[in-house]
Design a protein around this motif. Structure first.
Motif, PDB file in Angstrom:
ATOM      1  N   LYS A  74       0.852  -1.189   0.000  1.00 52.79           N
ATOM      2  CA  LYS A  74       0.000   0.000   0.000  1.00 52.79           C
ATOM      3  C   LYS A  74       0.887   1.238   0.000  1.00 52.79           C
ATOM      4  N   VAL A  75       0.545   2.212  -0.856  1.00 54.74           N
ATOM      5  CA  VAL A  75       1.294   3.469  -0.880  1.00 54.74           C
ATOM      6  C   VAL A  75       0.736   4.405   0.189  1.00 54.74           C
ATOM      7  N   THR A  76       1.633   5.140   0.836  1.00 50.84           N
ATOM      8  CA  THR A  76       1.233   6.066   1.905  1.00 50.84           C
ATOM      9  C   THR A  76       1.802   7.447   1.613  1.00 50.84           C
ATOM     10  N   THR A  77       1.565   8.360   2.534  1.00 52.37           N
ATOM     11  CA  THR A  77       2.078   9.729   2.386  1.00 52.37           C
ATOM     12  C   THR A  77       3.581   9.798   2.593  1.00 52.37           C
ATOM     13  N   CYS A  78       4.225   8.646   2.781  1.00 51.73           N
ATOM     14  CA  CYS A  78       5.695   8.602   2.776  1.00 51.73           C
ATOM     15  C   CYS A  78       6.240   9.032   1.414  1.00 51.73           C
ATOM     16  N   ILE A  79       5.470   8.804   0.358  1.00 50.12           N
ATOM     17  CA  ILE A  79       5.897   9.185  -0.995  1.00 50.12           C
ATOM     18  C   ILE A  79       6.014  10.706  -1.061  1.00 50.12           C
ATOM     19  N   PRO A  80       7.156  11.239  -1.523  1.00 46.13           N
ATOM     20  CA  PRO A  80       7.349  12.699  -1.505  1.00 46.13           C
ATOM     21  C   PRO A  80       6.388  13.420  -2.448  1.00 46.13           C
ATOM     22  N   PRO A  81       5.785  14.533  -2.015  1.00 45.85           N
ATOM     23  CA  PRO A  81       4.814  15.259  -2.857  1.00 45.85           C
ATOM     24  C   PRO A  81       5.458  16.048  -3.983  1.00 45.85           C
ATOM     25  N   THR A  82       6.788  16.142  -4.011  1.00 51.41           N
ATOM     26  CA  THR A  82       7.471  16.935  -5.041  1.00 51.41           C
ATOM     27  C   THR A  82       7.634  16.186  -6.358  1.00 51.41           C
ATOM     28  N   LEU A  83       7.246  14.924  -6.415  1.00 55.40           N
ATOM     29  CA  LEU A  83       7.535  14.079  -7.580  1.00 55.40           C
ATOM     30  C   LEU A  83       6.803  14.543  -8.833  1.00 55.40           C
ATOM     31  N   GLU A  84       7.501  14.345  -9.964  1.00 59.33           N
ATOM     32  CA  GLU A  84       6.893  14.531 -11.279  1.00 59.33           C
ATOM     33  C   GLU A  84       6.721  13.196 -11.999  1.00 59.33           C
ATOM     34  N   VAL A  85       7.528  12.199 -11.627  1.00 55.21           N
ATOM     35  CA  VAL A  85       7.431  10.860 -12.209  1.00 55.21           C
ATOM     36  C   VAL A  85       7.513   9.848 -11.068  1.00 55.21           C
ATOM     37  N   LEU A  86       6.532   8.917 -11.022  1.00 56.72           N
ATOM     38  CA  LEU A  86       6.505   7.885  -9.987  1.00 56.72           C
ATOM     39  C   LEU A  86       6.215   6.536 -10.635  1.00 56.72           C
ATOM     40  N   ASP A  87       7.044   5.552 -10.323  1.00 58.26           N
ATOM     41  CA  ASP A  87       6.851   4.189 -10.826  1.00 58.26           C
ATOM     42  C   ASP A  87       6.693   3.261  -9.630  1.00 58.26           C
ATOM     43  N   VAL A  88       5.488   2.731  -9.442  1.00 62.19           N
ATOM     44  CA  VAL A  88       5.219   1.759  -8.379  1.00 62.19           C
ATOM     45  C   VAL A  88       4.657   0.472  -8.994  1.00 62.19           C
ATOM     46  N   SER A  89       5.169   0.084 -10.118  1.00 68.62           N
ATOM     47  CA  SER A  89       4.715  -1.125 -10.810  1.00 68.62           C
ATOM     48  C   SER A  89       5.108  -2.371 -10.020  1.00 68.62           C
ATOM     49  N   ALA A  90       4.347  -3.462 -10.281  1.00 72.60           N
ATOM     50  CA  ALA A  90       4.661  -4.789  -9.734  1.00 72.60           C
ATOM     51  C   ALA A  90       4.743  -4.793  -8.221  1.00 72.60           C
ATOM     52  N   LYS A 112      -3.742  -2.434  -4.557  1.00 77.13           N
ATOM     53  CA  LYS A 112      -5.176  -2.551  -4.843  1.00 77.13           C
ATOM     54  C   LYS A 112      -5.835  -1.199  -5.039  1.00 77.13           C
ATOM     55  N   GLU A 113      -5.153  -0.119  -4.643  1.00 78.82           N
ATOM     56  CA  GLU A 113      -5.693   1.227  -4.816  1.00 78.82           C
ATOM     57  C   GLU A 113      -4.549   2.227  -4.833  1.00 78.82           C
ATOM     58  N   PHE A 114      -4.859   3.406  -5.363  1.00 75.93           N
ATOM     59  CA  PHE A 114      -3.879   4.492  -5.376  1.00 75.93           C
ATOM     60  C   PHE A 114      -4.641   5.792  -5.187  1.00 75.93           C
ATOM     61  N   GLY A 115      -4.360   6.500  -4.080  1.00 79.00           N
ATOM     62  CA  GLY A 115      -5.102   7.730  -3.796  1.00 79.00           C
ATOM     63  C   GLY A 115      -4.260   8.818  -3.190  1.00 79.00           C
ATOM     64  N   LEU A 116      -2.973   8.912  -3.611  1.00 75.99           N
ATOM     65  CA  LEU A 116      -2.085   9.911  -3.030  1.00 75.99           C
ATOM     66  C   LEU A 116      -2.324  11.298  -3.611  1.00 75.99           C
ATOM     67  N   GLN A 117      -2.013  12.306  -2.813  1.00 75.11           N
ATOM     68  CA  GLN A 117      -2.083  13.703  -3.247  1.00 75.11           C
ATOM     69  C   GLN A 117      -0.706  14.079  -3.780  1.00 75.11           C
ATOM     70  N   LEU A 118      -0.576  14.147  -5.105  1.00 75.66           N
ATOM     71  CA  LEU A 118       0.696  14.470  -5.751  1.00 75.66           C
ATOM     72  C   LEU A 118       0.445  15.562  -6.779  1.00 75.66           C
ATOM     73  N   PRO A 119       0.444  16.807  -6.371  1.00 75.67           N
ATOM     74  CA  PRO A 119       0.011  17.910  -7.250  1.00 75.67           C
ATOM     75  C   PRO A 119       0.924  18.155  -8.445  1.00 75.67           C
ATOM     76  N   PHE A 120       2.195  17.756  -8.381  1.00 79.30           N
ATOM     77  CA  PHE A 120       3.130  18.040  -9.483  1.00 79.30           C
ATOM     78  C   PHE A 120       3.354  16.827 -10.386  1.00 79.30           C
ATOM     79  N   LEU A 121       2.730  15.713 -10.055  1.00 79.60           N
ATOM     80  CA  LEU A 121       2.993  14.468 -10.790  1.00 79.60           C
ATOM     81  C   LEU A 121       2.510  14.561 -12.234  1.00 79.60           C
ATOM     82  N   LYS A 122       3.400  14.177 -13.176  1.00 83.68           N
ATOM     83  CA  LYS A 122       3.072  14.194 -14.603  1.00 83.68           C
ATOM     84  C   LYS A 122       2.999  12.782 -15.198  1.00 83.68           C
ATOM     85  N   GLU A 123       3.771  11.853 -14.655  1.00 85.95           N
ATOM     86  CA  GLU A 123       3.779  10.481 -15.168  1.00 85.95           C
ATOM     87  C   GLU A 123       3.627   9.508 -14.003  1.00 85.95           C
ATOM     88  N   LEU A 124       2.682   8.568 -14.147  1.00 87.79           N
ATOM     89  CA  LEU A 124       2.416   7.578 -13.101  1.00 87.79           C
ATOM     90  C   LEU A 124       2.367   6.194 -13.737  1.00 87.79           C
TER      91      LEU A 124
END
Length: 753
Positions: A419-435, A439-451
């Motif tokens: 499970k992804v949590t708010t540990c993930i930095p909010p400054t990200l523009e690209v995030l890869d959490v494949s494999a 079961k869900e993804f609901g993080l607040q990532l205002p600058f993210l461009k690629e997921l």
């Protein structure tokens, strides 16, 4: 074997010669991995537009001099791994467009007295050599001025005439597989100013005396040196470093699949003296037998301070000393993937003041297990932008982590995160959490461009509100089965959505909505290629124009329901036919027949214990048990009869009881009546007796007609009863008492026969 683009693939077909009928339409001809021994003049005469000819891994030992005369447009010729004992200049004389020539793996010992390549003005890459190749003469490379790649396999090269390679003015990439350091030194002397990238393979640099021969390399203008499968020792490493430092234009040093014997106890101090250009060091699969005894590299501190890019892959690195990290002041790119770094060792390696200029860090495939500790260890790297920590084993991650302030790219794929949590930095523009089985993804990532969410367990798209600037979303190989209109409409800025390899139920309404209402520039759904879209969308990556869906795609539920109803009706019809035609009877009879056939044809004499087995209907039991049994078993001498009520073994399958009883009886008595022909078990008993009758060719069956039977009363499945009654004499029970005495005498006589 030819495709629409006129590429003909005839490889691995067991061909003994080049197939006839080649035309001018063919541009690529692949004849690799066959048994061709000879190329004749007429074989390729008509293939005038051929661009690529692949003849590697055949048994070619001879080529007619004008075999390639018509191939003026040929750009690639591969004759590697054949049996050519010599090379003729006449083969290549008319190949004016040839760019790539592969001649390695044959049996020639030299290139002849002159140059076989003098007419190849457009040649870009040349691959020569084999285990028997031993001589390079002056003039062998005349006519070649520029090469992108020259590969010489000279593992047994023992003679090189000085100046042989000087005619080539520029070589971008020179690969030489050689063992003799003296020959190598002579070759390098001819290539001092012409080679940009020199790759040396399989030479042994194990003693310092050999290194003095290679001192000529220090004058080379090469910008990159690659050492592949080289043997190094503690004695030769300082010598190599000294030579490389003196090279005036060297920028990159690469060691791949090398072996180092030693522990880093180098006898001389390596210092950055004249080299002001060396900036890139790549070490891959360096084998250090006693790596756990290796020193802290203090001898190369000054040399390391020059590097801007450092790669050390798959070399069992478990710690970078803090002092070394602090010396890497100019380092911008660091790849330590596929090593043994743990959480504690990373904290020591990335100490305060270490890697101050680092922008890209790859720590994938290590032994990291604590994401909070990993992020904290790297948090002081103010310039870090890209971080790859994939293929580690983090598992559960906390809610709060401390990250570098400028981190933009984070790869957490294949890290066992449930499970992804708010540990993930909010400054990200690209995030890869494949494999990661998310079961869900609901993080607040205002600058993210690629997921990238490939190979997870998602059933719905992530919400768009928390990631308003998303441009690229990959949800391949999840468990999505549909999109809501709200989900599509919320991704206003998205340019690419890859949702292939999911569980979508393709409907006309769903596809129509995607095409007409979605504002996404490109959608990859992974549906079959026959689906064609009427907007600039992509199906399996191909832009298409109109939609044509079959009844199955548009009305899947209705079609499935109709199929189920049809299957049910077919089963019902089969049941009715089976009942009408007694198919179940015949199947049961077939099984019983197989059981009977597996038994011996005749039981041993010691096992025959009855005079007769009596087969009768239950409705006739009064006559059988009270009249016939009393008459026969009280006779003198008495007969021993087998009756199912009295003598069958309890708990044993009835078919086995019938078979055993018949086998243990000299005769079988059938008491025939209208009740008999209506009994299934009487039918079995009749058939088993019939097997014995015909298998042993005897008179084991005795028929007693208790009452007259009309032929139309006997069912058709009693075919054996009809046959026996037509071929054997039977006893008829008389109604008159005066005739009954004769009946019993005849029966007893038949039983004794």
């Amino acid at each position: 074997s030819c495709y629409a683009s006129q590429h003909c693939n005839c490889s691995s077909m067991g061909l003994d010669f080049i197939p006839p009928g080649l035309t001018a339409k063919i541009t690529v001809l692949n004849l690799a991995h066959n048994r061709i021994k000879h190329i004749q003049s007429q074989d390729l005469q008509q293939a005038v537009n051929l661009r690529a000819l692949l003849l590697q891994s055949n048994k070619i030992s001879s080529i007619d001099e004008d075999s390639f005369q018509s191939l003026a447009k040929l750009e690639l010729l591969d004759l590697s791994n054949n049996s050519l004992a010599h090379l003729s200049p006449l083969w290549f004389g008319h190949l004016f467009s040839l760019q790539h020539l592969h001649l390695q793996g044959n049996s020639y010992r030299d290139l002849g007295q002159s140059s076989p390549f003098s007419g190849l003005r457009n040649l870009s890459s040349l691959h020569l050599g084999n285990p028997w190749f031993s001589v390079i003469r002056q003039g062998n490379f005349e006519g070649i001025e520029l090469l992108h790649k020259l590969w010489i396999d000279g593992s047994n090269l023992n003679q090189y005439e000085q100046g042989s390679l000087k005619s080539i003015k520029e070589i971008n990439h020179m690969i030489i597989n050689i063992r003799d350091s003296n020959i190598f030194s002579e070759i390098v002397r001819d290539l001092l100013h012409s080679v940009s990238w020199l790759e040396v393979r399989r030479i042994a640099l194990s003693i310092a005396a050999e290194m003095r021969v290679l001192r000529v390399m220090s004058s080379s203008f090469a910008k990159k040196i690659s050492l592949r499968k080289i043997l190094l020792t503690d004695d030769t490493v300082p010598e190599i470093a000294s030579i490389l430092e003196d090279m005036p234009k060297l920028v990159e040093l690469e060691l791949v699949d090398c072996r180092l014997i030693g522990t880093g106890q180098w006898k001389m101090q390596i210092q950055a003296k004249q080299s002001k250009t060396l900036r890139v060091l790549t070490v891959k699969k360096l084998s250090i037998e006693e790596f756990y005894l290796f020193t802290d590299l203090h001898a190369v501190e000054d040399l390391l301070s020059l590097f801007t890019r450092l790669t050390v892959q798959n070399t069992k690195v478990f710690l970078v000393p803090c002092r070394i990290s602090q010396k890497l002041r100019s380092l911008e790119y660091l790849d330590l993937s596929a090593n043994l770094l743990g959480d504690m060792s990373l904290e020591h390696s990335a100490c305060q003041g270490g890697w101050p200029s680092l922008q890209t860090l790859n720590l994938s495939q290590n032994s990291l297990s604590d994401l909070e500790m990993t992020s904290r260890s790297l948090s002081h790297l103010g310039n870090l932008i890209v971080l790859d920590i994939s293929q580690n084993n983090f598992g559960e991650i906390p809610d709060v982590c401390e990250w570098p302030e400028n981190l933009k790219y984070l790869n957490l794929s294949s890290t066992q995160i449930p499970k992804v949590t708010t540990c993930i930095p909010p400054t990200l523009e690209v995030l890869d959490v494949s494999a990661n089985n998310l079961k869900e993804f609901g993080l607040q990532l205002p600058f993210l461009k690629e997921l990238y969410l490939t190979r997870n367990q998602l059933k719905t798209l992530p919400g768009a509100a928390p990631i308003p600037n998303l441009v690229v979303l990959s949800v391949r190989r999840n468990k999505l089965n549909s999109f809501s209109k709200e989900a599509f409409e919320s991704f206003r800025r998205m340019e690419l959505l890859d949702a292939s390899d999911n569980n979508f139920i393709c409907s006309c309404e769903f596809l129509s909505f995607i095409h007409h209402e979605a504002r996404i520039a490109q959608v990859l759904m992974g549906w079959p290629d026959k689906y064609v879209c009427d907007s600039p969308l992509a199906v399996r990556g191909a832009l298409v124009d109109t939609v044509h869906l079959s009844m199955m795609e548009c009305h899947r539920s209705l079609v499935v329901s109709l199929i189920c109803v049809l299957v049910f009706l077919v089963i019902l019809l089969l049941v009715a036919i089976s009942y009408k035609c007694h198919i179940v009877w015949y199947l049961r009879m077939m099984w019983a027949w197989l059981q009977a056939k597996r038994k011996p044809k005749r039981a041993p004499p010691k096992d025959v214990c009855y005079d007769a087995f009596v087969s009768y209907s239950e409705n006739d039991s009064d006559w059988v048990e009270n009249t016939m049994v009393r008459e026969l078993e009280q006779a003198c001498p008495p007969f021993r009869l087998c009756l199912h009520k009295r003598d069958f073994v309890p708990g044993k399958w009835i078919v086995d009881n019938i078979i055993d009883s018949i086998e243990k009886s000299h005769k079988t008595l059938f008491v025939l009546s209208e009740h008999f022909v209506q009994s299934e078990w009487c039918k079995y008993e009749l058939d088993f007796s019939h097997f014995r009758l015909f298998d042993e060719n005897n008179d084991a069956a005795i028929l007693i007609l208790l009452e007259p039977i009309q032929s139309n009363v006997i069912p058709k499945r009693f075919c054996k009863l009809r046959k026996i009654m037509n071929t054997k004499t039977y006893l008829e029970w008389p109604a008159a008492e005066e005739q009954q005495e004769m009946f019993w005498e005849n029966l007893k006589t038949a039983l004794r026969s």
